[in-house]
Design a protein around this motif. Sequence first.
Motif, short mmCIF file in Angstrom:
data_model
loop_
_atom_site.label_atom_id
_atom_site.label_comp_id
_atom_site.label_asym_id
_atom_site.label_seq_id
_atom_site.Cartn_x
_atom_site.Cartn_y
_atom_site.Cartn_z
N ASN A 36 -5.97 2.03 -6.60
CA ASN A 36 -6.25 2.65 -5.51
C ASN A 36 -5.85 1.85 -4.03
O ASN A 36 -5.98 0.53 -3.94
CB ASN A 36 -7.60 3.48 -5.29
CG ASN A 36 -7.75 4.13 -6.41
OD1 ASN A 36 -7.24 5.17 -6.54
ND2 ASN A 36 -8.80 3.95 -7.18
N ARG A 49 -0.25 5.84 -7.19
CA ARG A 49 -1.25 5.66 -6.28
C ARG A 49 -1.02 4.61 -5.23
O ARG A 49 -1.56 4.40 -4.12
CB ARG A 49 -2.67 5.51 -6.65
CG ARG A 49 -3.37 7.07 -6.96
CD ARG A 49 -4.72 6.97 -7.15
NE ARG A 49 -5.20 8.35 -7.49
CZ ARG A 49 -6.68 8.86 -7.40
NH1 ARG A 49 -7.33 7.66 -7.44
NH2 ARG A 49 -7.04 9.88 -7.52
N CYS A 50 -0.36 3.54 -5.84
CA CYS A 50 -0.22 2.42 -5.18
C CYS A 50 1.00 1.60 -5.56
O CYS A 50 1.37 1.63 -7.06
CB CYS A 50 -1.32 1.58 -4.77
SG CYS A 50 -2.00 0.80 -6.60
N TYR A 51 1.85 1.02 -4.73
CA TYR A 51 2.93 0.02 -5.30
C TYR A 51 3.39 -0.64 -4.24
O TYR A 51 3.12 -0.44 -3.21
CB TYR A 51 4.08 0.89 -6.08
CG TYR A 51 4.78 2.24 -5.09
CD1 TYR A 51 6.13 1.85 -4.75
CD2 TYR A 51 4.20 3.42 -4.83
CE1 TYR A 51 6.78 2.71 -3.90
CE2 TYR A 51 4.82 4.17 -3.91
CZ TYR A 51 6.16 4.19 -3.63
OH TYR A 51 6.74 4.90 -2.96
N SER A 97 0.77 -1.22 0.15
CA SER A 97 0.08 0.17 -0.06
C SER A 97 0.71 1.33 -0.08
O SER A 97 0.38 2.35 0.48
CB SER A 97 -1.09 0.02 1.44
OG SER A 97 -0.40 -0.29 2.38
N LYS A 143 2.36 6.52 3.32
CA LYS A 143 3.10 7.47 2.53
C LYS A 143 4.43 7.36 2.47
O LYS A 143 5.16 6.62 3.56
CB LYS A 143 2.57 8.64 3.24
CG LYS A 143 1.22 9.21 3.08
CD LYS A 143 0.71 10.42 3.65
CE LYS A 143 1.30 10.43 5.04
NZ LYS A 143 0.86 11.84 5.40
N THR A 201 -4.79 -2.90 -1.98
CA THR A 201 -5.45 -2.30 -3.18
C THR A 201 -6.56 -2.83 -3.55
O THR A 201 -7.10 -3.91 -3.30
CB THR A 201 -4.22 -2.07 -4.10
OG1 THR A 201 -4.04 -3.62 -4.83
CG2 THR A 201 -2.83 -1.74 -3.44
N ASN A 243 2.38 4.53 -1.41
CA ASN A 243 1.71 5.61 -2.34
C ASN A 243 2.62 6.84 -2.11
O ASN A 243 3.29 7.17 -1.20
CB ASN A 243 0.37 5.84 -2.12
CG ASN A 243 -0.11 6.41 -0.71
OD1 ASN A 243 0.01 7.65 -0.31
ND2 ASN A 243 -0.22 5.43 0.25
N PRO A 269 -2.81 2.71 3.94
CA PRO A 269 -1.90 3.24 3.33
C PRO A 269 -0.79 3.66 3.90
O PRO A 269 -0.76 4.07 4.95
CB PRO A 269 -2.82 4.70 2.82
CG PRO A 269 -3.66 4.72 3.72
CD PRO A 269 -4.04 3.29 4.16
N PHE A 293 7.71 4.47 -7.57
CA PHE A 293 6.16 4.60 -7.90
C PHE A 293 5.83 3.24 -8.46
O PHE A 293 6.76 2.25 -8.61
CB PHE A 293 5.74 5.76 -8.59
CG PHE A 293 6.49 5.99 -9.82
CD1 PHE A 293 6.78 5.31 -10.98
CD2 PHE A 293 6.52 7.55 -9.97
CE1 PHE A 293 7.37 5.62 -11.95
CE2 PHE A 293 7.07 8.06 -11.07
CZ PHE A 293 7.44 7.04 -11.97
#
Length: 492
Positions: free
Chosen positions: A441, A415-417, A155, A448, A435, A157, A446, A393
């Motif tokens: 998404n 948005r997600c990796y 998750s 960061k 995701t 991002n 999540p 990313f």
Amino acid sequence: MNTRGKTMTQQENQNIDSSRRIFLGQAVRSVGATAAASLLAGNSSGLLEAAESGHAPGPHFPAKAKHVIYLHMVGGPSQIDLFDYKPKMDAMYDKDLPDSVRQGQRITGMTSGQARLPIAPSKYKFKQYGKSGMWLCELLPWKAKMADDLCFIRSMNTDAINHEPAITFAQTGAQVPGRPCLGSWISYGLGAINQSLPTFVVMVAKPSNTEQLQAIGAKLWSSGFLPGEHAGVSFRTTGDPILYINNPHGVSSEVRRMTLDGIRSLNDINFSQIGDPETATRTKQYELALRMQDSVPELVDLSKEPKKTYELYGDEAKKPGTFANTALLARRMVERGVRFVQIYHNNWDNHSNVSGRLPSQCKDVDQACYGLIQDLKQRGMLDETLVVWGGEFGRTIYSQGGLSHENYGRDHHPRCYTMWMAGGGSKPGFVYGETDDFSYNVVKDPVKVHDFHATILRLLGFDHERLVYRFQGLDFRLTGVEPSKVVTELIA
């Protein structure tokens, strides 16, 4: 009178400015001289030694990790094709990405002109492995063998959608160049272990496929506003590991020692007059370079590595410049006290020809990563060495360019990796975050980039809000000013 008054005011201002400069200059020299006198009375190089005597801030908590090996896959590996299994996409082959999924998200100029955003399911087979049941692609058989050693984050991002700001953000916590990178912060916070090797080393591995390389530059391992001694030292992967590591022809070690002593004396004079701390940094780096003439040749000499080493890493580890070779060198570095080793592996920017490029990329790194983890574990070093793997990313579920069942391309996707960690107090055999069915998404937990940085610092014993450095009147930190959190679930 008005003209005369104006002239006097200008003169007064000039006098004030001049007095201020004199005062500040005398203050710097006075502080330096006082430090030198109190610490090293009578020593002719006391000023520089006093300036060099500062200590690292040190950790705020008991540390789980002492070293970091950060393996950055430049370009953004495809989480959909490697880690984030989405079987429902098979039934949506070549259908348009729903607007409800995209939600108006910005896309790059490379696909914004496409008439459609057709869904491209992964062509690769997946299976579950380990106690965690982590899904892994068939291109990663060696990862499958050590699934229970790894901590997966599905998750991740980020804020940036293009390479330069995204990789700069991943490495320094800011999208704009000029900030200290993660390795520099750790060098600053923990200090050196081995005085004959750099605290922070960088290597750039050469991929076997060079179809689409991204720029990799020294701004990624810069110390920014931290003292220059905390910048990464770049080791070349072919030829001499460091330029000019050997004395020129006709220059003996005694002559080199005499030369450095003379330069130090000049720097001592310069520092006493100017007070610039980077003068002390230069002197320290000169001395380190001299010591490295003895330590580095032994470090990079792999001739005494036993056969079982290459059974772990693969025969590619014998070839200078390969990812496997740099991974083996990374183990040797942390074994000798290097705090932070950064390895970059290029060509993960799969805008096209995923079928032709992804297998070679995985082959470059898969067994080498396995070898590194198992090697550290066998030597009792994995518990104190945090290994990090990931890119800046992820990639899109929709295809960039032509689409077929056997081949496709993928654009940038912030948005997600997926990233993974091993050792160093991270939780083994664990999967964190989820995701949606499109791997588009984050729908659960999540993480960061700044959260990830905060977690790495916590494993090293730091409170990310307290590891700060004052610059231009502000207290800077790796994780910036916006709220960030340590992801405690990732810690064993």
